[in-house]
Design a protein around this motif. Structure first.
Motif, PDB file in Angstrom:
ATOM      1  N   VAL A 174       0.862  -1.183   0.000  1.00 49.50           N
ATOM      2  CA  VAL A 174       0.000   0.000   0.000  1.00 49.50           C
ATOM      3  C   VAL A 174       0.895   1.228   0.000  1.00 49.50           C
ATOM      4  N   SER A 175       0.561   2.208  -0.816  1.00 55.56           N
ATOM      5  CA  SER A 175       1.361   3.440  -0.845  1.00 55.56           C
ATOM      6  C   SER A 175       0.451   4.618  -1.144  1.00 55.56           C
ATOM      7  N   GLY A 176       0.906   5.802  -0.715  1.00 58.68           N
ATOM      8  CA  GLY A 176       0.121   7.006  -0.963  1.00 58.68           C
ATOM      9  C   GLY A 176       0.467   8.096   0.004  1.00 58.68           C
ATOM     10  N   THR A 177      -0.474   8.975   0.231  1.00 57.60           N
ATOM     11  CA  THR A 177      -0.255  10.111   1.108  1.00 57.60           C
ATOM     12  C   THR A 177      -1.015   9.934   2.417  1.00 57.60           C
ATOM     13  N   ALA A 178      -0.396  10.413   3.494  1.00 61.13           N
ATOM     14  CA  ALA A 178      -0.968  10.392   4.836  1.00 61.13           C
ATOM     15  C   ALA A 178      -1.057  11.834   5.335  1.00 61.13           C
ATOM     16  N   PRO A 179      -1.734  12.071   6.447  1.00 57.39           N
ATOM     17  CA  PRO A 179      -1.819  13.444   6.950  1.00 57.39           C
ATOM     18  C   PRO A 179      -0.462  14.080   7.208  1.00 57.39           C
ATOM     19  N   ALA A 180       0.572  13.255   7.525  1.00 57.23           N
ATOM     20  CA  ALA A 180       1.882  13.823   7.859  1.00 57.23           C
ATOM     21  C   ALA A 180       2.900  13.712   6.732  1.00 57.23           C
ATOM     22  N   GLY A 181       2.516  13.144   5.567  1.00 64.68           N
ATOM     23  CA  GLY A 181       3.480  12.987   4.480  1.00 64.68           C
ATOM     24  C   GLY A 181       3.086  11.840   3.564  1.00 64.68           C
ATOM     25  N   THR A 182       4.100  11.118   3.065  1.00 61.30           N
ATOM     26  CA  THR A 182       3.847   9.959   2.205  1.00 61.30           C
ATOM     27  C   THR A 182       4.152   8.686   2.986  1.00 61.30           C
ATOM     28  N   ILE A 183       3.454   7.616   2.644  1.00 61.49           N
ATOM     29  CA  ILE A 183       3.592   6.370   3.389  1.00 61.49           C
ATOM     30  C   ILE A 183       3.614   5.189   2.428  1.00 61.49           C
ATOM     31  N   THR A 184       4.424   4.172   2.788  1.00 68.10           N
ATOM     32  CA  THR A 184       4.477   2.906   2.058  1.00 68.10           C
ATOM     33  C   THR A 184       4.488   1.791   3.086  1.00 68.10           C
ATOM     34  N   ALA A 185       3.707   0.745   2.847  1.00 69.84           N
ATOM     35  CA  ALA A 185       3.643  -0.373   3.792  1.00 69.84           C
ATOM     36  C   ALA A 185       3.374  -1.665   3.028  1.00 69.84           C
ATOM     37  N   GLY A 186       3.752  -2.783   3.642  1.00 71.46           N
ATOM     38  CA  GLY A 186       3.553  -4.081   3.012  1.00 71.46           C
ATOM     39  C   GLY A 186       2.121  -4.567   3.097  1.00 71.46           C
ATOM     40  N   ARG A 187       1.338  -4.042   4.035  1.00 73.91           N
ATOM     41  CA  ARG A 187      -0.063  -4.437   4.183  1.00 73.91           C
ATOM     42  C   ARG A 187      -0.798  -3.379   5.012  1.00 73.91           C
ATOM     43  N   VAL A 201      -9.843   1.665  13.639  1.00 73.64           N
ATOM     44  CA  VAL A 201      -8.388   1.740  13.696  1.00 73.64           C
ATOM     45  C   VAL A 201      -7.824   1.375  12.333  1.00 73.64           C
ATOM     46  N   LEU A 202      -6.895   2.196  11.832  1.00 76.54           N
ATOM     47  CA  LEU A 202      -6.194   1.924  10.586  1.00 76.54           C
ATOM     48  C   LEU A 202      -4.780   1.502  10.930  1.00 76.54           C
ATOM     49  N   VAL A 203      -4.431   0.271  10.572  1.00 76.28           N
ATOM     50  CA  VAL A 203      -3.149  -0.309  10.963  1.00 76.28           C
ATOM     51  C   VAL A 203      -2.327  -0.624   9.728  1.00 76.28           C
ATOM     52  N   PHE A 204      -1.050  -0.160   9.710  1.00 71.12           N
ATOM     53  CA  PHE A 204      -0.110  -0.481   8.643  1.00 71.12           C
ATOM     54  C   PHE A 204       0.938  -1.441   9.184  1.00 71.12           C
ATOM     55  N   GLY A 205       1.392  -2.359   8.332  1.00 69.06           N
ATOM     56  CA  GLY A 205       2.420  -3.312   8.760  1.00 69.06           C
ATOM     57  C   GLY A 205       3.272  -3.759   7.580  1.00 69.06           C
ATOM     58  N   GLY A 206       4.272  -4.598   7.884  1.00 69.57           N
ATOM     59  CA  GLY A 206       5.126  -5.141   6.821  1.00 69.57           C
ATOM     60  C   GLY A 206       6.106  -4.146   6.262  1.00 69.57           C
ATOM     61  N   GLY A 207       6.922  -3.555   7.116  1.00 67.55           N
ATOM     62  CA  GLY A 207       7.941  -2.611   6.646  1.00 67.55           C
ATOM     63  C   GLY A 207       7.365  -1.253   6.295  1.00 67.55           C
ATOM     64  N   VAL A 208       6.852  -0.555   7.298  1.00 66.25           N
ATOM     65  CA  VAL A 208       6.223   0.740   7.079  1.00 66.25           C
ATOM     66  C   VAL A 208       7.287   1.820   6.933  1.00 66.25           C
ATOM     67  N   ARG A 209       7.134   2.648   5.923  1.00 68.81           N
ATOM     68  CA  ARG A 209       8.035   3.799   5.724  1.00 68.81           C
ATOM     69  C   ARG A 209       7.189   5.051   5.593  1.00 68.81           C
ATOM     70  N   LEU A 210       7.462   6.012   6.456  1.00 68.54           N
ATOM     71  CA  LEU A 210       6.731   7.269   6.452  1.00 68.54           C
ATOM     72  C   LEU A 210       7.710   8.406   6.190  1.00 68.54           C
ATOM     73  N   ASN A 211       7.485   9.108   5.101  1.00 68.29           N
ATOM     74  CA  ASN A 211       8.306  10.262   4.752  1.00 68.29           C
ATOM     75  C   ASN A 211       7.586  11.508   5.276  1.00 68.29           C
ATOM     76  N   TYR A 212       8.048  11.974   6.425  1.00 66.72           N
ATOM     77  CA  TYR A 212       7.387  13.060   7.108  1.00 66.72           C
ATOM     78  C   TYR A 212       7.608  14.372   6.360  1.00 66.72           C
ATOM     79  N   GLN A 213       6.518  15.091   6.109  1.00 72.17           N
ATOM     80  CA  GLN A 213       6.583  16.367   5.447  1.00 72.17           C
ATOM     81  C   GLN A 213       5.862  17.403   6.298  1.00 72.17           C
ATOM     82  N   PRO A 214       6.602  18.158   7.119  1.00 71.97           N
ATOM     83  CA  PRO A 214       5.953  19.120   8.018  1.00 71.97           C
ATOM     84  C   PRO A 214       5.255  20.222   7.221  1.00 71.97           C
ATOM     85  N   GLU A 215       4.193  20.752   7.807  1.00 71.79           N
ATOM     86  CA  GLU A 215       3.457  21.832   7.166  1.00 71.79           C
ATOM     87  C   GLU A 215       4.272  23.115   7.268  1.00 71.79           C
ATOM     88  N   ASN A 216       4.199  23.919   6.244  1.00 71.93           N
ATOM     89  CA  ASN A 216       4.921  25.204   6.262  1.00 71.93           C
ATOM     90  C   ASN A 216       4.235  26.196   7.192  1.00 71.93           C
TER      91      ASN A 216
END
Length: 216
Positions: A174-187, A201-216
């Motif tokens: 699963v990949s896409g955008t989250a409230p805090a940035g972009t996210i990629t996860a195995g499930r 509850v929304l749960v991500f698993g399997g090697g979660v990567r969150l690319n945090y993008q702070p608001e300006n």
């Protein structure tokens, strides 16, 4: 005096030949008009083009023979309420019954909407899928896009879920955008919680990567 009297009588005497001519004309028309109508009707049938049933089928926009062998519904709509109170709606452009299971449908142009009691919302769209009323499950496949409150917009290849309980699973990446940035996860999994912390509850698993993008 006698001559004047004879002239008067000639002027006032009616013409007895006119009623006779009128009667003959009516008699002729009674015979001629039905014959003309019969001739015209015969010409209509003789000159009309014969319809070829096979040509009509070949020019039809839909394949009639295929629809007879493989009946399907257009604009199918499935709706219900899960055990935890969420409203679940599934729409499909077409739905075809499975030959091996009459309560299972193969669908195309599939869209899913789940609305929680407290305003939670999940929407998903897929090219194809299946709805199994017997087992109470559904599957969405191919080019799948989904959005989940608050602020998730994701893509994946497959979603599966239950019709009577809020439980949605994406077993592949699963990949896409989250409230805090972009996210990629195995499930990913969306499930309803009970008890004091009732909600979703929304749960991500399997090697979660969150690319945090702070608001300006």
């Amino acid at each position: 005096m006698s001559t004047s009297s004879r002239i008067d009588m000639a002027i006032t005497e009616p013409d007895s030949r006119k009623p006779a001519r009128y009667s003959r004309l009516v008699s002729v028309l009674k015979v001629v008009l039905p014959l003309v109508a019969l001739i015209l009707l015969s010409l209509v049938f003789l000159l009309a083009r014969t319809v070829d049933p096979s040509e009509a089928i070949s020019n039809a926009e839909i394949d009639v023979e295929e629809r007879a062998r493989d009946p399907r519904l257009s604009g199918a709509h499935f709706a219900g309420v899960t055990d935890d109170g969420a409203a679940l709606t599934i729409r499909a452009e077409t739905a075809r019954t499975d030959q091996d299971a009459t309560v299972r449908f193969e669908v195309t142009g599939l869209s899913l909407l789940i609305e929680g009691a407290d305003g939670e919302r999940m929407e998903a769209r897929a090219e194809t899928g299946a709805i199994d009323r017997g087992n109470g499950t559904f599957v969405m496949r191919g080019g799948l896009e989904l959005s989940v409150t608050p602020g998730y917009t994701l893509t994946t290849q497959r979603l599966s879920g239950l019709l009577d309980t809020t439980l949605i699973r994406a077993p592949s990446e699963v990949s896409g955008t989250a409230p805090a940035g972009t996210i990629t996860a195995g499930r990913m999994e969306l499930r309803g919680e009970t008890g004091d912390d009732a909600g979703y509850v929304l749960v991500f698993g399997g090697g979660v990567r969150l690319n945090y993008q702070p608001e300006n």
